[in-house]
Design a protein around this motif. Structure first.
Motif, PDB file in Angstrom:
ATOM      1  N   ARG A 111      -2.335   5.400  -0.230  1.00 56.24           N
ATOM      2  CA  ARG A 111      -3.741   5.046  -0.191  1.00 56.24           C
ATOM      3  C   ARG A 111      -4.444   5.651  -1.404  1.00 56.24           C
ATOM      4  O   ARG A 111      -3.988   6.646  -1.957  1.00 56.24           O
ATOM      5  CB  ARG A 111      -4.401   5.584   1.085  1.00 56.24           C
ATOM      6  CG  ARG A 111      -3.732   5.185   2.381  1.00 56.24           C
ATOM      7  CD  ARG A 111      -4.243   3.879   2.873  1.00 56.24           C
ATOM      8  NE  ARG A 111      -5.641   3.739   2.469  1.00 56.24           N
ATOM      9  CZ  ARG A 111      -6.250   2.589   2.307  1.00 56.24           C
ATOM     10  NH1 ARG A 111      -5.595   1.497   2.504  1.00 56.24           N
ATOM     11  NH2 ARG A 111      -7.509   2.541   1.934  1.00 56.24           N
ATOM     12  N   PRO A 153      -8.790  -0.814   3.014  1.00 61.72           N
ATOM     13  CA  PRO A 153      -9.075  -1.013   1.588  1.00 61.72           C
ATOM     14  C   PRO A 153     -10.476  -1.581   1.352  1.00 61.72           C
ATOM     15  O   PRO A 153     -10.968  -2.380   2.150  1.00 61.72           O
ATOM     16  CB  PRO A 153      -8.011  -2.018   1.140  1.00 61.72           C
ATOM     17  CG  PRO A 153      -6.919  -1.907   2.141  1.00 61.72           C
ATOM     18  CD  PRO A 153      -7.571  -1.523   3.435  1.00 61.72           C
ATOM     19  N   ASP A 158       4.661   2.102   0.745  1.00 56.75           N
ATOM     20  CA  ASP A 158       4.285   1.356   1.952  1.00 56.75           C
ATOM     21  C   ASP A 158       3.052   1.956   2.620  1.00 56.75           C
ATOM     22  O   ASP A 158       2.415   1.318   3.450  1.00 56.75           O
ATOM     23  CB  ASP A 158       5.437   1.348   2.962  1.00 56.75           C
ATOM     24  CG  ASP A 158       6.549   0.417   2.522  1.00 56.75           C
ATOM     25  OD1 ASP A 158       6.262  -0.469   1.695  1.00 56.75           O
ATOM     26  OD2 ASP A 158       7.694   0.586   2.975  1.00 56.75           O
ATOM     27  N   ASN A 159       2.776   3.218   2.318  1.00 54.38           N
ATOM     28  CA  ASN A 159       1.643   3.895   2.965  1.00 54.38           C
ATOM     29  C   ASN A 159       0.636   4.468   1.978  1.00 54.38           C
ATOM     30  O   ASN A 159      -0.361   5.046   2.399  1.00 54.38           O
ATOM     31  CB  ASN A 159       2.151   5.053   3.834  1.00 54.38           C
ATOM     32  CG  ASN A 159       2.925   4.536   5.034  1.00 54.38           C
ATOM     33  OD1 ASN A 159       2.429   3.696   5.764  1.00 54.38           O
ATOM     34  ND2 ASN A 159       4.145   5.007   5.207  1.00 54.38           N
ATOM     35  N   ASP A 207      -4.387 -12.773   3.891  1.00 52.66           N
ATOM     36  CA  ASP A 207      -4.153 -11.557   3.105  1.00 52.66           C
ATOM     37  C   ASP A 207      -5.046 -10.413   3.579  1.00 52.66           C
ATOM     38  O   ASP A 207      -4.693  -9.248   3.482  1.00 52.66           O
ATOM     39  CB  ASP A 207      -4.349 -11.813   1.598  1.00 52.66           C
ATOM     40  CG  ASP A 207      -5.762 -12.247   1.257  1.00 52.66           C
ATOM     41  OD1 ASP A 207      -6.350 -12.999   2.056  1.00 52.66           O
ATOM     42  OD2 ASP A 207      -6.281 -11.833   0.207  1.00 52.66           O
ATOM     43  N   ASP A 249      -3.447  -9.144   6.789  1.00 54.07           N
ATOM     44  CA  ASP A 249      -2.242  -8.349   6.501  1.00 54.07           C
ATOM     45  C   ASP A 249      -2.570  -6.869   6.373  1.00 54.07           C
ATOM     46  O   ASP A 249      -1.737  -6.016   6.623  1.00 54.07           O
ATOM     47  CB  ASP A 249      -1.597  -8.806   5.180  1.00 54.07           C
ATOM     48  CG  ASP A 249      -0.847 -10.108   5.358  1.00 54.07           C
ATOM     49  OD1 ASP A 249      -0.645 -10.499   6.525  1.00 54.07           O
ATOM     50  OD2 ASP A 249      -0.476 -10.722   4.342  1.00 54.07           O
ATOM     51  N   GLU A 250      -3.772  -6.576   5.915  1.00 52.92           N
ATOM     52  CA  GLU A 250      -4.104  -5.175   5.650  1.00 52.92           C
ATOM     53  C   GLU A 250      -5.229  -4.666   6.551  1.00 52.92           C
ATOM     54  O   GLU A 250      -5.853  -3.664   6.256  1.00 52.92           O
ATOM     55  CB  GLU A 250      -4.445  -4.997   4.160  1.00 52.92           C
ATOM     56  CG  GLU A 250      -3.246  -5.329   3.289  1.00 52.92           C
ATOM     57  CD  GLU A 250      -3.467  -4.994   1.831  1.00 52.92           C
ATOM     58  OE1 GLU A 250      -3.867  -3.867   1.541  1.00 52.92           O
ATOM     59  OE2 GLU A 250      -3.226  -5.891   0.994  1.00 52.92           O
ATOM     60  N   HIS A 304      -4.386  -5.468  -1.480  1.00 57.48           N
ATOM     61  CA  HIS A 304      -5.708  -4.836  -1.544  1.00 57.48           C
ATOM     62  C   HIS A 304      -5.618  -3.319  -1.600  1.00 57.48           C
ATOM     63  O   HIS A 304      -6.307  -2.672  -2.377  1.00 57.48           O
ATOM     64  CB  HIS A 304      -6.566  -5.293  -0.368  1.00 57.48           C
ATOM     65  CG  HIS A 304      -6.751  -6.773  -0.329  1.00 57.48           C
ATOM     66  ND1 HIS A 304      -7.287  -7.463  -1.389  1.00 57.48           N
ATOM     67  CD2 HIS A 304      -6.429  -7.701   0.604  1.00 57.48           C
ATOM     68  CE1 HIS A 304      -7.318  -8.758  -1.093  1.00 57.48           C
ATOM     69  NE2 HIS A 304      -6.794  -8.924   0.107  1.00 57.48           N
ATOM     70  N   ALA A 305      -4.767  -2.762  -0.756  1.00 58.74           N
ATOM     71  CA  ALA A 305      -4.663  -1.293  -0.709  1.00 58.74           C
ATOM     72  C   ALA A 305      -4.124  -0.757  -2.031  1.00 58.74           C
ATOM     73  O   ALA A 305      -4.634   0.228  -2.583  1.00 58.74           O
ATOM     74  CB  ALA A 305      -3.766  -0.878   0.442  1.00 58.74           C
ATOM     75  N   ARG A 319       1.072  -5.272  -0.282  1.00 58.07           N
ATOM     76  CA  ARG A 319      -0.142  -4.511   0.084  1.00 58.07           C
ATOM     77  C   ARG A 319      -1.196  -4.665  -1.022  1.00 58.07           C
ATOM     78  O   ARG A 319      -1.672  -3.683  -1.581  1.00 58.07           O
ATOM     79  CB  ARG A 319       0.187  -3.032   0.314  1.00 58.07           C
ATOM     80  CG  ARG A 319       1.124  -2.784   1.476  1.00 58.07           C
ATOM     81  CD  ARG A 319       1.361  -1.292   1.682  1.00 58.07           C
ATOM     82  NE  ARG A 319       0.169  -0.604   2.123  1.00 58.07           N
ATOM     83  CZ  ARG A 319      -0.249   0.568   1.631  1.00 58.07           C
ATOM     84  NH1 ARG A 319       0.426   1.177   0.692  1.00 58.07           N
ATOM     85  NH2 ARG A 319      -1.351   1.132   2.097  1.00 58.07           N
TER      86      ARG A 319
END
Lengths: 185, 542
Positions: free
Chosen positions: B173, A95, B170-171, A146, A149-150, B77-78, B75
């Motif tokens: 993007r 990200p 969960d995936n 955090d 985590d990603e 940020h993503a 999740r």
């Protein structure tokens, strides 16, 4: 609205005059050969990485200007440029906010120049970046939870390796030069 | 405070932020900045339209759900990147939709154009109106429905069919949203400029379906000034006939430009897949972002969901704490007497947990608390503040009344506060207790009725200029509680429509006696809230 990008535009933001505007975003878009929409998305992420709760609507199409604390403007501008560079090197799997947080750990941006569609980035890999993987693992452990985590250790190490291998970040007066492929909007 | 990604602003010299939508399910109206009544109505509708477009399209709902999950810490940020990208690539479609639909409704009602002088939004409206040209003999309502259909179709790229079928938060993007963005699709549509085709279709729709439209209007019996009913009937005709045919024309035009859309007949399937993916991601996600399974949504469905609207009255006032226990607070009692020397002289106390105060006021960290003396006051430099005096836990209104005698006590709490057992215990025998409803009203009325209670309600204007009204509810099983909520007229209109639909049960009754029996007390309670609080919504302490 997409006037010729000037080095003063980006330098102003990088040296932290306390504002980021649509001209900055358009200049980066031209330099990286990306639509402004992409740059705006990365800018939002970079702003978030600085912990700034900028309202999303303030960054929009057309002309706009975001007045920020000088340090935050500089961090967000650098975060945007470095994230776009890392984006070019790695895959889309990390990200943008994560990239914008780890980028300053990996290399320091000294100056950015844009002329005739060319982007020249004067940057240097940070000294803190050791050669061994163990050192990188320790560095990873110090990242906020955090972010970890990603971003797996492997992704982190891979990103550093790509950065080294690419030779895109060069210490010296010539910096890194990216030619804009054109076709921007 | 919610991050607002779609704003409604007044541009020019008198520029101000009027409202904003967070892109994921709630919006705010900044009444302090809203100038006139017309503007207020436009802002309410504008933000509601953003929400309606987001929640009723495959692109919008996936984006909103990603934003809502990120807000829940999943999740972060993503998914925020998915959200950012999704908002960024649909901004123009969104603004065109919200602007043209909010002001087309407004235009029917008012002489003056609420967008006059507002160049940014006038440009949005002009661009939206250019999508479907005005055609002689065609009802403007049909034309606006056609414009809505074009913009909705832009939010339904065929790439969402594949995404929905395999959707996994969960995936997910950002790049999975694909390259056919709503704003790009809009540009393609504009480039094609199918003017002649539109004119044929609109004339055809007007001729073939005007009788149908009349029947629907007659069945709905909209009364004059009844905006929600008018909106609902409009919705029926638009969705059943006009939307479908215009959507299909738009899809054909885009297809000729090389951009495919989800076929109209498959919108429901895609919606169901997105809802299923939401269910797998988080048990409450499908409620946070409500996507109608049947697209277009059934008539009467609360598509605008005004319960999600927040009215921002002012920036939070500073909170001044006069005392941290009963003894010290009561020693400052004079500072809490309201309207001293008049027939309305009283002392107000608020039974609420600390979270209610931290949501409404700008304050230093507070201790745990259950009850405070409460008033609006002025600092030496004349800056308004909210003043509280903390009382010992377990203080009942009866005890407090003895302390402040002979001044009468106005006992107030909030609906969210009644989720605290200690507060319910303290208030149990008191009468009356004024309860500001800060939780979903429609849901609670339904719940009370399900339990066999009778609900009586009445309404009154609070501020005509800013279109604020109060609804007061009395529930048969808790008559000592006077429930009240202050909200925008349009939002309350939507709530009345829902309550009216409940009338047949005989358990929900419009009864002005609810208000008339205690006008003075209700007015004082409303006045404390409206002059002191920061925001009025149905979100508890969120």
């Amino acid at each position: 609205m997409n006037g010729p990008a000037t080095s003063s535009t980006i330098n102003a933001a990088i040296t932290g005059v306390g504002a980021i505007d649509s001209e900055f975003v358009d200049a980066l878009g031209t330099a990286f050969g990306l639509p402004s929409t992409e740059v705006r998305t990365v800018l939002r992420s970079a702003l978030r990485g600085t912990g700034t709760a900028a309202e999303g609507y303030e960054i929009r199409t057309g002309a706009w200007r975001l007045d920020l604390n000088a340090a935050i403007a500089k961090a967000a501008a650098c975060g945007t440029v470095t994230t776009l560079i890392l984006r070019g090197l790695s895959t889309d799997s990390i990200p943008a906010t994560v990239l914008s947080v780890i980028a300053p750990l990996l290399f320091e941006l000294e100056r950015v120049e844009v002329s005739a569609g060319d982007l020249v980035v004067h940057a240097q890999l940070t000294e803190a970046l050791g050669d061994d993987v163990v050192h990188l693992t320790e560095m990873y452990e110090r990242l906020p939870s955090d972010i970890r985590d990603e971003l797996s250790v492997r992704e982190f190490v891979d990103t550093v390796e790509r950065l080294r291998e690419s030779r895109l970040v060069i210490v010296g007066p010539n910096g890194l030069r990216l030619s804009a492929p054109g076709g921007t909007r | 405070v919610a991050r607002l990604v779609f704003a409604c602003e007044r541009s020019g010299l008198a520029g101000a932020l009027l409202g904003g939508y967070d892109g994921a399910g709630s919006w705010r109206v900044f009444v302090e900045h809203v100038g006139a009544k017309d503007e207020h109505m436009v802002v309410q509708l504008h933000e509601a339209m953003h929400h309606e477009l987001q929640g009723s399209s495959s692109w919008g709902s996936v984006v909103a759900m990603a934003g809502a999950l990120a807000k829940l810490g999943i999740r972060r940020h993503a998914l925020l990147e998915v959200f950012d990208r999704g908002v960024e690539l649909s901004t123009i479609v969104h603004e065109l939709y919200a602007t043209v639909l909010s002001t087309s409704v407004a235009r029917q009602r008012w002489d003056a154009d609420p967008l006059e002088g507002n160049l940014r939004y006038l440009a949005y409206r002009n661009r939206a109106e250019a999508l479907v040209p005005a055609t002689p003999g065609v009802d403007p309502q049909i034309r606006f429905a056609a414009i809505a259909a074009v913009l909705r179709c832009c939010m339904q790229p065929s790439t969402m069919v594949t995404l929905a079928a395999t959707l996994d938060f969960d995936n997910l993007r950002a790049h999975a949203l694909g390259n056919e963005s709503p704003d790009d699709r809009l540009a393609l549509f504009e480039a094609a400029n199918p003017t002649a085709e539109w004119q044929r279709l609109l004339v055809d729709l007007t001729a073939a379906d005007s009788g149908y439209q009349q029947r629907i209007l007659a069945e709905r019996r909209p009364t004059e000034g009844d905006d929600m009913a008018a909106l609902t009937s409009q919705w029926e005709f638009e969705t059943k006939v006009v939307q479908r045919r215009c959507y299909e024309v738009t899809a054909r035009v885009l297809e000729a430009q090389g951009a495919n859309s989800i076929p109209w007949s498959e919108l429901g399937t895609t919606a169901k897949q997105i809802i299923a993916a939401a269910g797998r991601a988080h048990p409450h996600l499908a409620e946070i972002v409500r996507l109608a399974e049947d697209l277009p949504p059934e008539p009467g469905a609360d598509v605008l969901e005004f319960s999600r609207q927040a009215i921002a009255l002012r920036p939070p006032l500073s909170l001044q704490v006069a005392g941290f226990d009963t003894e010290s607070s009561l020693s400052m009692l004079d500072g809490f007497v309201v309207q001293a020397g008049t027939e309305h002289e009283h002392v107000c106390a608020l039974w609420c947990p600390r979270a209610v105060l931290t949501k409404q006021f700008d304050c230093a960290p507070l201790p745990e608390l259950e009850t405070v003396l409460f008033t609006r006051a002025r600092e030496v430099d004349d800056v308004p503040v909210a003043r509280v005096g903390v009382l010992d836990p377990g203080t009942t209104p009866q005890e407090l009344q003895r302390h402040i005698h002979p001044r009468p006590l106005l006992a107030m709490t909030t609906h969210y506060s009644l989720t605290s057992e200690a507060i319910v215990r303290a208030l149990w025998g008191a009468d009356p207790v004024y309860v500001l409803m800060d939780l979903p009203i429609g849901w609670h009325v339904d719940d009370w009725v399900r339990q066999g209670a009778t609900v009586r309600y009445s309404v009154a204007t609070v501020d005509a200029e800013k279109e604020l009204a109060v609804i007061v509810l009395s529930v048969s099983r808790a008559r000592n509680f006077r429930f009240f909520h202050v909200g925008g007229l349009l939002a309350l209109g939507s709530l009345f429509e829902r309550l009216r639909q409940r009338h047949e049960s005989g358990l929900v009754i419009h009864d002005d006696a609810v208000m008339n029996e205690d006008v003075a007390g209700i007015s004082l309670a409303v006045s404390h809230v409206v002059h002191t609080f920061h925001v009025l919504d149905q979100d508890g302490v969120e």
